[in-house]
Structure formats: C-alpha cells, structure tokens
Write a protein that holds these residues in place. Structure first.
Motif, PDB file in Angstrom:
ATOM      1  N   TYR A   1      27.866 -84.312 -24.216  1.00  0.00           N
ATOM      2  CA  TYR A   1      28.144 -85.235 -23.126  1.00  0.00           C
ATOM      3  C   TYR A   1      26.966 -85.238 -22.150  1.00  0.00           C
ATOM      4  O   TYR A   1      25.987 -84.530 -22.332  1.00  0.00           O
ATOM      5  CB  TYR A   1      29.430 -84.841 -22.408  1.00  0.00           C
ATOM      6  N   SER A   2      27.080 -86.024 -21.092  1.00  0.00           N
ATOM      7  CA  SER A   2      25.956 -86.179 -20.165  1.00  0.00           C
ATOM      8  C   SER A   2      25.823 -84.981 -19.223  1.00  0.00           C
ATOM      9  O   SER A   2      26.791 -84.239 -19.003  1.00  0.00           O
ATOM     10  CB  SER A   2      26.152 -87.446 -19.333  1.00  0.00           C
ATOM     11  N   PRO A   3      24.643 -84.786 -18.633  1.00  0.00           N
ATOM     12  CA  PRO A   3      24.501 -83.758 -17.595  1.00  0.00           C
ATOM     13  C   PRO A   3      25.465 -83.975 -16.434  1.00  0.00           C
ATOM     14  O   PRO A   3      25.930 -83.017 -15.815  1.00  0.00           O
ATOM     15  CB  PRO A   3      23.041 -83.899 -17.154  1.00  0.00           C
ATOM     16  N   THR A   4      25.769 -85.237 -16.126  1.00  0.00           N
ATOM     17  CA  THR A   4      26.709 -85.525 -15.033  1.00  0.00           C
ATOM     18  C   THR A   4      28.092 -84.976 -15.349  1.00  0.00           C
ATOM     19  O   THR A   4      28.780 -84.437 -14.466  1.00  0.00           O
ATOM     20  CB  THR A   4      26.777 -87.042 -14.780  1.00  0.00           C
ATOM     21  N   PHE A   5      28.525 -85.106 -16.607  1.00  0.00           N
ATOM     22  CA  PHE A   5      29.826 -84.533 -16.981  1.00  0.00           C
ATOM     23  C   PHE A   5      29.816 -83.020 -16.773  1.00  0.00           C
ATOM     24  O   PHE A   5      30.794 -82.452 -16.266  1.00  0.00           O
ATOM     25  CB  PHE A   5      30.148 -84.856 -18.440  1.00  0.00           C
ATOM     26  N   ALA A   6      28.718 -82.369 -17.164  1.00  0.00           N
ATOM     27  CA  ALA A   6      28.628 -80.913 -16.981  1.00  0.00           C
ATOM     28  C   ALA A   6      28.748 -80.548 -15.504  1.00  0.00           C
ATOM     29  O   ALA A   6      29.380 -79.546 -15.150  1.00  0.00           O
ATOM     30  CB  ALA A   6      27.312 -80.394 -17.555  1.00  0.00           C
ATOM     31  N   LEU A   7      28.163 -81.363 -14.625  1.00  0.00           N
ATOM     32  CA  LEU A   7      28.258 -81.099 -13.190  1.00  0.00           C
ATOM     33  C   LEU A   7      29.678 -81.318 -12.679  1.00  0.00           C
ATOM     34  O   LEU A   7      30.234 -80.488 -11.943  1.00  0.00           O
ATOM     35  CB  LEU A   7      27.277 -81.996 -12.436  1.00  0.00           C
ATOM     36  N   LEU A   8      30.292 -82.438 -13.076  1.00  0.00           N
ATOM     37  CA  LEU A   8      31.640 -82.753 -12.592  1.00  0.00           C
ATOM     38  C   LEU A   8      32.679 -81.770 -13.132  1.00  0.00           C
ATOM     39  O   LEU A   8      33.719 -81.544 -12.496  1.00  0.00           O
ATOM     40  CB  LEU A   8      32.012 -84.184 -12.991  1.00  0.00           C
ATOM     41  N   PHE A   9      32.400 -81.174 -14.288  1.00  0.00           N
ATOM     42  CA  PHE A   9      33.325 -80.213 -14.879  1.00  0.00           C
ATOM     43  C   PHE A   9      33.200 -78.838 -14.231  1.00  0.00           C
ATOM     44  O   PHE A   9      34.071 -77.977 -14.413  1.00  0.00           O
ATOM     45  CB  PHE A   9      33.051 -80.095 -16.388  1.00  0.00           C
ATOM     46  N   SER A  10      32.148 -78.619 -13.461  1.00  0.00           N
ATOM     47  CA  SER A  10      31.822 -77.275 -12.987  1.00  0.00           C
ATOM     48  C   SER A  10      32.930 -76.575 -12.194  1.00  0.00           C
ATOM     49  O   SER A  10      33.018 -75.341 -12.254  1.00  0.00           O
ATOM     50  CB  SER A  10      30.527 -77.297 -12.164  1.00  0.00           C
ATOM     51  N   PRO A  11      33.817 -77.276 -11.442  1.00  0.00           N
ATOM     52  CA  PRO A  11      34.892 -76.531 -10.782  1.00  0.00           C
ATOM     53  C   PRO A  11      35.774 -75.736 -11.739  1.00  0.00           C
ATOM     54  O   PRO A  11      36.359 -74.724 -11.340  1.00  0.00           O
ATOM     55  CB  PRO A  11      35.694 -77.638 -10.074  1.00  0.00           C
ATOM     56  N   LEU A  12      35.855 -76.166 -12.998  1.00  0.00           N
ATOM     57  CA  LEU A  12      36.670 -75.455 -13.985  1.00  0.00           C
ATOM     58  C   LEU A  12      35.886 -74.373 -14.730  1.00  0.00           C
ATOM     59  O   LEU A  12      36.462 -73.629 -15.517  1.00  0.00           O
ATOM     60  CB  LEU A  12      37.247 -76.443 -15.005  1.00  0.00           C
ATOM     61  N   ALA A  13      34.584 -74.297 -14.481  1.00  0.00           N
ATOM     62  CA  ALA A  13      33.746 -73.393 -15.270  1.00  0.00           C
ATOM     63  C   ALA A  13      33.865 -71.938 -14.837  1.00  0.00           C
ATOM     64  O   ALA A  13      33.550 -71.035 -15.625  1.00  0.00           O
ATOM     65  CB  ALA A  13      32.279 -73.839 -15.189  1.00  0.00           C
ATOM     66  N   TRP A  14      34.297 -71.718 -13.614  1.00  0.00           N
ATOM     67  CA  TRP A  14      34.352 -70.338 -13.117  1.00  0.00           C
ATOM     68  C   TRP A  14      35.774 -69.871 -12.783  1.00  0.00           C
ATOM     69  O   TRP A  14      35.975 -68.741 -12.391  1.00  0.00           O
ATOM     70  CB  TRP A  14      33.460 -70.193 -11.882  1.00  0.00           C
ATOM     71  N   LEU A  15      36.760 -70.760 -12.938  1.00  0.00           N
ATOM     72  CA  LEU A  15      38.144 -70.352 -12.719  1.00  0.00           C
ATOM     73  C   LEU A  15      38.618 -69.433 -13.844  1.00  0.00           C
ATOM     74  O   LEU A  15      38.037 -69.397 -14.935  1.00  0.00           O
ATOM     75  CB  LEU A  15      39.057 -71.584 -12.674  1.00  0.00           C
TER      76      LEU A  15
END
Length: 399
Positions: A108-122
């Motif tokens: 997916y796009s780098p933007t998706f990786a950024l927008l997904f980031s709140p779930l990356a550390w939970l």
C-alpha cells in the motif's frame, strides 16, 4: 426434513426481514458485527499467548496443533501493516522483504502506513479488534447511506459471513468497499469534496478506487469532483512529509512503483485468469481489462436518458464494485468481499424475481458459504477457487 435450496432460503430470509421491527434488526446486526470482530481478535490474542497456545495444542490433533503453533507468532496482513508504520518512522524501505517478521510484502502507499500508525504500537489484540471493528462498522454505515433501511439491513445480513472471512485475514477490503460506497453516497448528495476525499483515501490503500470518480458523471459534476480529488490526492501523497524528508519519501514511492510493476503480469482470481484457464491462451492483461472498462462505462455513455434515475445509478455502483475485483490482476480471495458487497446491494435493491434470487443464491453458496462453512480441500484449489469466485460474480455483473 426437506433440504431448502439456496434460492428458496434467500426468498424466506427476505420475507422474514419484512416482519422484524427495524430498530431491533439494526441493533442486532450492529451487535453481531462487533461481536464477530471481538471474537476474532480475542481468539487470535489467546493464540499468541504461549501458555494458552501450548495447552490448546495438547488437546488437538497433530495437524490442527501444527496450525495453532504457527498462530503463536502473527505474520499476516495485520502484522505487515503494523511493521510498515514502524518502518515509515524509522526510515526503512516499506516495500522490502522482511521474512523474519512477516510472510509477504507491504503493497500500500506510504500515506496508508502513516494513517495506520495509531494501531502500530497498541497492544496487539486491542489494535486488531479496533481495526476489524472499524472496517466492519464503516461498511455498515456506508451501505445504510445508499439503500432504504430495510434493504440496507438485508444486504448487511447477507454480507456477514463474507465479512467474517475478511476479518480472519485482517484485510482492508471492507474499508475499501466502504470508501467506494461513501464516494457514491456523497456524489448523490452533491458533496463533491466529500466524494473526492473518499476516493483519494481509497486510492491510498489500493489504486482501483479511483474508478469511483465516474460516479460524478451522471450527477453532472465531474469537473468539480475531479479537481477536488486532485487537490486532496496531492495533499495525501505529501502527507508522510510530516515524518520524513522529501528525498526519503520519493525513494519510498519509487520502491512502491517497482513492486507494483513487478506484479503487473499476475492474474490471480480475475477474469483474465478465468479466460486463461478456459482457453489455455497466455494473453496480456490489458486487452481484457480494456474490454471490461468499456463494458463498465458503456451504460453511462449510451443511456444518458437514465442518468436522473436513482435505480440506474445504484446499479452502476453495484457494477463498479464487481468490476474493480473481476478485472483486477491482483484480485485475491479476500478481494471478493468488495465484489460480494456489490452483489448483495444489487440483490437487496432490485425487485424480487426468481432468476435474481437464484443467481444471488449461487454467488452466496460459491463465495461465503463455500469458504466458511463447507468442508473439502478441493473447493480451495487455485482452479476451483478461480471458477467459484469469478464465474458467478461475472454472471451478476453481466446481468
């Protein structure tokens, strides 16, 4: 006890829906959607606990125990998304292979990786529940925006099994389907910027939601929507600059382009693969994709007299939801949640007819029921999967 055929069963389900009070039905379906997300996340969370996993394996057969042992270390789509978000912040290549962490690449796009980031550390199970619940409830809300309430709830009830299948893989297809439908709903209300925003967000996940820009044609605000999509799209493309330098972002986009170019010759479970298996001919994808695109747009070009009919426009929405999967060279099994959403809206929105009930009954049997309830490894072979996914969806698309 007589066996009820799928068409008869669907007719009975449709009739029973007319007898249930709408608030009761809506609350029940919301609860089912959320409980499905909770059960899936809780089950996977328990599987990642080493003590629970080891105790459960002692109670299972060797084959099932082997599968459960693999579940102790998550390595599927959700882990790919979480890892990509972390790599974005650390400056690593999002699109490289990381076999020690997960089994596939981020696409997916780098933007998706950024927008997904709140779930990356939970905490992993909580993040998974929030992801699945968000996907499910956005699709729930989207379908309710384009159909009368009872028809929408019928479509959502029929979608539940397929949504469950999507949750099992922690996929983003419910979110993509929801964004396409939100784009249509906003276009229907003359909200060009909202429609464009939904399209642009969808394109940050997968490229094909750009096809939803055509919803603006029968509503006669194509230029305004296209301009809005270009502005919002440019902002979303540049959004990762908040965490990285311009040259790093350019490198990420080049890497993304490279992986997409390498996958361009794939056919997966598309119409192109269906044609290949039926004829044994090895054709490039683009002629069949071009023919499909012409067929998709032909009603808009030839039936301008029907542009003001809501039924015509809803049929076009269903057609597009099926098209973006059938002619997608990377159509996976999970992608068919999008196509099945189009089929379910079509069945719920159109007048009751035996042929329509029978055709949707075949799709229901071949896609969600065969994938979640019917046993048999032969149903899941690549050849059988291609036929049972693509053929009935193609039949509904043509209808």
């Amino acid at each position: 006890m007589p066996i009820t055929s799928p068409p008869s069963f669907l007719a009975n389900v449709s009739a029973r829906f007319g007898e249930i009070p709408l608030p009761t039905l809506r609350r029940f379906l919301v609860a089912i959607y959320l409980l499905t997300a909770l059960a899936d996340a809780a089950g996977k969370g328990l599987a990642t606990n080493p003590h629970v996993n080891a105790a459960a394996r002692r109670l299972l057969s060797s084959q099932s125990a082997t599968r459960l042992a693999k579940a102790a270390r998550p390595s599927g789509n959700f882990e790919i998304f979480r890892t990509a978000s972390r790599h974005l912040f650390s400056g690593d290549d999002l699109y490289a292979e990381y076999p020690a962490i997960h089994v596939d690449r981020f696409k997916y796009s780098p933007t998706f990786a950024l927008l997904f980031s709140p779930l990356a550390w939970l905490w992993w199970p909580l993040a998974l529940f929030l992801w699945s619940a968000t996907n499910a409830m956005l699709l729930f809300a989207a379908v309710r925006q384009v159909l009368p309430e009872r028809q929408a709830l019928l479509a959502l009830a029929l979608l539940h099994l397929e949504l469950l299948r999507g949750m099992q893989n922690a996929q983003s297809n419910a979110l993509v389907a929801a964004l396409i439908i939100f784009a249509f709903a906003a276009s229907e209300r003359g909200q060009s910027w909202r429609s464009a925003a939904a399209v642009a967000l969808g394109a940050c996940i997968k490229i094909f939601p750009l096809a939803a820009l055509t919803f603006a044609l029968p509503r006669r605000h194509a230029l305004r929507t296209g301009t809005a999509a270009a502005v919002i799209g440019a902002l979303l493309i540049a959004l990762p600059l908040v965490v990285m330098a311009p040259d790093q972002l350019v490198a990420q986009y080049r890497s993304w382009q490279g992986i997409e170019s390498a996958d361009a010759a794939q056919r997966w479970f598309s119409v192109m693969e269906l044609v290949h298996r039926a004829t044994d001919a090895t054709w490039p994808n683009w002629p069949i994709q071009l023919a499909g695109t012409i067929a998709l747009l032909a009603p808009l070009a030839l039936r301008r007299d029907r542009w003001d009919e809501q039924r015509f426009r809803v049929l076009y929405l269903c057609s597009l939801l099926l098209y973006v999967v059938l002619f997608n060279h990377q159509a996976e099994r999970a992608s068919y949640l999008i196509a099945f959403t189009g089929a379910a809206i079509w069945f719920a929105a159109e007048p009751v007819a035996p042929w329509r009930t029978a055709l949707f009954g075949v799709v229901m049997l071949a896609i969600p029921i065969a994938s979640t309830l019917l046993p048999g490894a032969w149903l899941r072979t690549p050849t059988m999967t291609t036929y049972r996914l693509a053929l009935p969806c193609l039949a509904i698309w043509l209808a």
